[in-house]
Design a protein around this motif. Structure first.
Motif, PDB file in Angstrom:
ATOM      1  N   SER A  11       1.149   2.259  -8.475  1.00 37.06           N
ATOM      2  CA  SER A  11       0.414   1.239  -7.820  1.00 37.06           C
ATOM      3  C   SER A  11      -0.979   1.951  -7.539  1.00 37.06           C
ATOM      4  O   SER A  11      -1.848   1.210  -6.850  1.00 37.06           O
ATOM      5  CB  SER A  11       1.189   0.822  -6.313  1.00 37.06           C
ATOM      6  OG  SER A  11       0.865   2.091  -5.441  1.00 37.06           O
ATOM      7  N   MET A  46      -3.690  -0.798   1.767  1.00 33.51           N
ATOM      8  CA  MET A  46      -2.432  -0.820   1.410  1.00 33.51           C
ATOM      9  C   MET A  46      -1.834  -2.399   1.458  1.00 33.51           C
ATOM     10  O   MET A  46      -1.211  -2.699   0.498  1.00 33.51           O
ATOM     11  CB  MET A  46      -1.516   0.042   2.006  1.00 33.51           C
ATOM     12  CG  MET A  46      -1.746   1.386   1.656  1.00 33.51           C
ATOM     13  SD  MET A  46      -0.745   2.780   2.768  1.00 33.51           S
ATOM     14  CE  MET A  46       0.891   2.218   1.795  1.00 33.51           C
ATOM     15  N   LYS A  96      -4.931   5.790  -2.148  1.00 37.60           N
ATOM     16  CA  LYS A  96      -5.051   4.261  -2.134  1.00 37.60           C
ATOM     17  C   LYS A  96      -5.542   3.605  -1.070  1.00 37.60           C
ATOM     18  O   LYS A  96      -5.399   4.120   0.064  1.00 37.60           O
ATOM     19  CB  LYS A  96      -3.558   3.633  -2.183  1.00 37.60           C
ATOM     20  CG  LYS A  96      -3.528   1.983  -2.706  1.00 37.60           C
ATOM     21  CD  LYS A  96      -2.031   1.392  -2.929  1.00 37.60           C
ATOM     22  CE  LYS A  96      -2.105   0.178  -3.174  1.00 37.60           C
ATOM     23  NZ  LYS A  96      -0.634  -0.214  -3.416  1.00 37.60           N
ATOM     24  N   PRO A 153       8.197   1.100  -4.455  1.00 35.38           N
ATOM     25  CA  PRO A 153       7.081   1.592  -3.603  1.00 35.38           C
ATOM     26  C   PRO A 153       7.128   1.803  -2.256  1.00 35.38           C
ATOM     27  O   PRO A 153       7.899   0.976  -1.481  1.00 35.38           O
ATOM     28  CB  PRO A 153       5.809   0.772  -4.205  1.00 35.38           C
ATOM     29  CG  PRO A 153       6.335  -0.656  -4.313  1.00 35.38           C
ATOM     30  CD  PRO A 153       7.549  -0.392  -4.862  1.00 35.38           C
ATOM     31  N   THR A 154       6.310   2.428  -1.581  1.00 33.47           N
ATOM     32  CA  THR A 154       6.359   2.355  -0.073  1.00 33.47           C
ATOM     33  C   THR A 154       5.536   1.328   0.356  1.00 33.47           C
ATOM     34  O   THR A 154       4.708   0.908  -0.056  1.00 33.47           O
ATOM     35  CB  THR A 154       5.366   3.883   0.474  1.00 33.47           C
ATOM     36  OG1 THR A 154       5.938   4.977  -0.038  1.00 33.47           O
ATOM     37  CG2 THR A 154       5.445   3.831   1.824  1.00 33.47           C
ATOM     38  N   SER A 155       6.144   0.642   1.376  1.00 35.31           N
ATOM     39  CA  SER A 155       5.665  -0.707   1.923  1.00 35.31           C
ATOM     40  C   SER A 155       5.268  -0.626   3.339  1.00 35.31           C
ATOM     41  O   SER A 155       6.081  -0.064   4.314  1.00 35.31           O
ATOM     42  CB  SER A 155       7.064  -1.750   1.654  1.00 35.31           C
ATOM     43  OG  SER A 155       6.445  -2.884   2.193  1.00 35.31           O
ATOM     44  N   LEU A 177      -3.112   5.093   1.910  1.00 37.60           N
ATOM     45  CA  LEU A 177      -1.730   6.036   1.253  1.00 37.60           C
ATOM     46  C   LEU A 177      -2.575   7.491   0.925  1.00 37.60           C
ATOM     47  O   LEU A 177      -3.626   7.610   0.090  1.00 37.60           O
ATOM     48  CB  LEU A 177      -1.342   5.471   0.112  1.00 37.60           C
ATOM     49  CG  LEU A 177      -0.067   6.341  -0.547  1.00 37.60           C
ATOM     50  CD1 LEU A 177       0.851   6.357   0.554  1.00 37.60           C
ATOM     51  CD2 LEU A 177       0.248   5.866  -1.782  1.00 37.60           C
ATOM     52  N   LEU A 199       6.333  11.005  -2.476  1.00 36.77           N
ATOM     53  CA  LEU A 199       5.753   9.861  -3.279  1.00 36.77           C
ATOM     54  C   LEU A 199       6.992   9.314  -4.219  1.00 36.77           C
ATOM     55  O   LEU A 199       7.888  10.086  -4.534  1.00 36.77           O
ATOM     56  CB  LEU A 199       4.614  10.118  -4.127  1.00 36.77           C
ATOM     57  CG  LEU A 199       3.079  10.284  -3.226  1.00 36.77           C
ATOM     58  CD1 LEU A 199       2.201  10.824  -4.223  1.00 36.77           C
ATOM     59  CD2 LEU A 199       2.770   9.134  -2.469  1.00 36.77           C
ATOM     60  N   ASP A 259       5.157   4.306  -6.102  1.00 29.24           N
ATOM     61  CA  ASP A 259       3.758   4.710  -5.397  1.00 29.24           C
ATOM     62  C   ASP A 259       2.748   4.906  -6.552  1.00 29.24           C
ATOM     63  O   ASP A 259       1.545   4.470  -6.329  1.00 29.24           O
ATOM     64  CB  ASP A 259       3.975   5.749  -4.447  1.00 29.24           C
ATOM     65  CG  ASP A 259       4.768   5.341  -3.422  1.00 29.24           C
ATOM     66  OD1 ASP A 259       4.775   4.148  -2.970  1.00 29.24           O
ATOM     67  OD2 ASP A 259       5.350   6.102  -2.687  1.00 29.24           O
TER      68      ASP A 259
END
Length: 643
Positions: free
Chosen positions: A562, A413, A410, A539-541, A424, A555, A559
């Protein structure tokens, strides 16, 4: 008879004229050529004087304005002071300077004897007398009288000679007249000194109650005043300039009161701007205006006022970004400015330089006392720790970072183009047995799990599953050992948003695994089997939700959901080339590492799986799950700054 008488008279007058002419030089020299009175002669009664013992103070004072030499002072005494043959006192005063006075005492004692020895005192005032009344002076003015007399005789000679037509006598008379006048002029012009005599006669003075008469005289030699009158020097004033540390300015002299002064060239002082001249040293007045201010009747000192010059500091960053506290101006009086460190993605800052080709020594600060505009150039070198891509980064491409290859899952982000590209990425090769620290590529998700039904969550409230897992410990160890020491400048802090059972189960349709038991962290499964891997939560922020931290991580399904859905299919392309693309598909080409690592194309996720004892996983790009007591390879993910 008459004719004979006239002839005799003519001869007599002619003889007298000749005698006058021949004697005129000496007469003229003996006469006063000095003008007005030169001596002030006074007699007063001494304070100790009394009848029968009279004392008189005789004073001579030089009032000529010149020094007199060979000065003598004489007095004809009254009869009471006569002693035998002593009737007159003469004193050789010698030199008497202009303005000086000398006093001499003549006294008669009670026994009738007279003291004739003068007792001189010097000074301009006689303080030992009863009175200070001055006697009038009658100085001899002989020169005009003699000249008039001589000229009259010569004129008579000339008239008689003409009347009797005696040419020889005419010529002789004229010659004698011219010679006389010439002699007088010669005497006055040639002599460097002249002699002067003053007399005071018949002056009454009271001594012991009785009045007596004195006759006084003084004479001496004086220098001729051949110098023309001196015009008095006008009163002028001086203006001085105190530059207060600046360059010297020449004083202006001979300034008349009320005049304006031409403004001098401005002084200079390194690091300062000249702000005018002030009469007050503290600059509390207004600046001196040379066009209108007038010179007072006194000397004036003006003080230079200075203001520190402001210099610019400019930074040539050569593609970098300056540090936030960068200072852009300074003065000679500024405190030392320590230069900070700018940033440039993918490069190491090698220092500030004052030349564009960096051929001088690096500049670390601008010291107090420096002057001049400063232009600073940032020098950079490629950072070997920076992520490296082949051209413009694209999703699915490889970036080399921390000594290994990572796949870009990604870009951007935070979806904010202005602050660069946050990517990502996931490690393409699974961690080796050495990198896991277990001595095995296959890593058990939860080493506390004792059997195939050991739950993902350990309790209802505090456990997050991944947070207590062995998987997280392995990934943390890899990050701390292989990435953090060298490459952390490019790792972005993230929040993994790890839910506990309460958050995870909120508003989700679960079934009880054991229908006889209530729904709980250790008794559930998804009603819809597809729902677990299409769950887009957690998801990871890059924004703080709980805790931001630089870290590697596994992950989550959030994630995966997204990622670019154009990479999703409803079947695995590895065995079904006719698989249909689907937003809800369970396969993504981005997570298929079969071509890179055919032996270990699968890996753990951090999310819970389909039921209470499973954790999420990926197999050759397909989404599935595995029991937490199982072992699978590990592919850490990172959020990194690509540009």
């Amino acid at each position: 008879m008459m004719t004979r008488t006239l002839k005799k008279l003519s001869v007599l007058i002619l003889a007298l004229g000749m005698i006058f002419i021949l004697s005129f030089p000496s007469i003229a020299h003996a006469a006063d050529t000095g003008g007005s009175d030169h001596f002030e002669l006074t007699v007063v009664e001494n304070k100790d004087s009394k009848s029968g013992a009279e004392i008189a103070d005789l004073t001579i004072k030089n009032i000529s304005g010149k020094t007199g030499t060979n000065v003598t002072f004489e007095a004809d005494l009254p009869t009471i002071f006569h002693d035998k043959d002593l009737k007159k006192v003469t004193v050789n005063v010698g030199t008497l300077k202009a303005g000086d006075a000398k006093t001499y005492q003549v006294s008669r004692k009670t026994d009738g004897t007279v003291t004739t020895t003068p007792l001189p005192t010097t000074g301009t005032t006689n303080t030992a007398t009863k009175t200070s009344t001055s006697l009038p002076s009658t100085g001899e003015k002989m020169t005009p009288v003699l000249m008039v007399l001589g000229l009259s005789v010569l004129a008579a000679v000339l008239i008689i000679a003409i009347k009797h037509r005696k040419a020889a006598k005419n010529v002789l008379a004229l010659v004698l007249l011219i010679a006389g006048l010439g002699s007088a002029a010669t005497v006055n012009a040639a002599e460097k000194t002249y002699h002067h005599r003053d007399e005071v006669r018949n002056h009454a003075v009271e001594l012991g109650g009785t009045t007596y008469v004195f006759h006084l005289a003084a004479e001496g030699d004086f220098e001729n005043d051949a110098t023309p009158p001196v015009t008095p020097t006008p009163v002028t004033y001086k203006m001085t300039f105190d530059s207060n540390g600046g360059s010297a300015v020449t004083p202006v002299t001979d300034i008349a009161e009320g005049a304006t002064v031409t403004e001098p060239s401005a002084p200079s002082k390194t690091g300062y701007t000249f702000d005018g001249w002030y009469e007050q040293s503290d600059f509390s007045d207004t600046a001196w205006n040379f066009a209108t201010n007038k010179m007072p009747a006194k000397d004036v000192t003006l003080y230079a006022k200075w203001t520190p010059t402001t210099y610019a500091i400019s930074y040539e960053l050569n593609g970098g970004t300056n540090y936030p506290s960068a200072i852009t101006s300074y003065t000679i009086a500024s405190q030392t400015i320590t230069l900070g460190t700018p940033s440039k993605f993918g490069f190491v800052f090698d220092g500030w330089y004052d030349t564009a080709n960096f051929d001088n020594v690096a500049v670390t600060d601008i010291a107090t006392g420096s002057t001049g505009d400063k232009e600073l150039y940032a020098k950079w070198s490629v950072d070997p720790a920076a992520p490296v891509t082949d051209g413009t980064p694209e999703i699915g491409e490889t970036v080399t970072f921390a000594g290994t290859d990572w796949r870009i899952l990604k870009l951007d982000m935070d979806e904010e183009p202005s602050n660069g590209n946050q990517a990502l990425v996931i490690k393409e090769q699974a961690l080796t047995a050495q990198e896991t620290g277990d001595g095995n590529i296959m890593v058990q998700f939860d080493t506390t799990a004792t059997n195939s039904t050991s739950p993902y969550f350990h309790d209802d409230s505090t456990s997050t599953g991944y947070g207590e897992s062995h998987l997280k410990a392995v990934i943390d160890s890899y990050y701390n050992t292989s990435i953090a020491p060298t490459y952390s400048n490019y790792v972005l802090p993230v929040d993994l948003d790890l839910p506990n059972w309460s958050r995870y189960s909120d508003n989700i349709l679960f079934n009880q695994y054991d229908s006889n038991l209530p729904l709980a962290y250790d008794n559930w499964y998804w009603q819809d089997w597809q729902s677990y891997y299409t769950d887009n939560r957690f998801p990871t922020s890059l924004a703080p939700l709980t805790v931001l931290k630089q870290q590697a991580f596994a992950l989550s399904y959030g994630d995966i959901q997204s990622l670019d859905k154009s990479t999703f299919y409803d079947d695995n392309l590895n065995w079904n080339s006719n698989a249909n693309q689907s937003d809800t598909g369970y396969y993504s080409t981005l997570l298929d590492f079969t071509a890179i690592d055919a032996n270990y194309p699968y890996f753990w996720l951090r999310s819970a799986g389909y039921d209470f004892y499973a954790a999420g996983a990926v197999l050759s790009g397909s989404f599935f799950n595995g029991d937490v007591n199982y072992g699978l390879p590990v592919r850490p993910a990172l959020a990194i700054q690509l540009s």
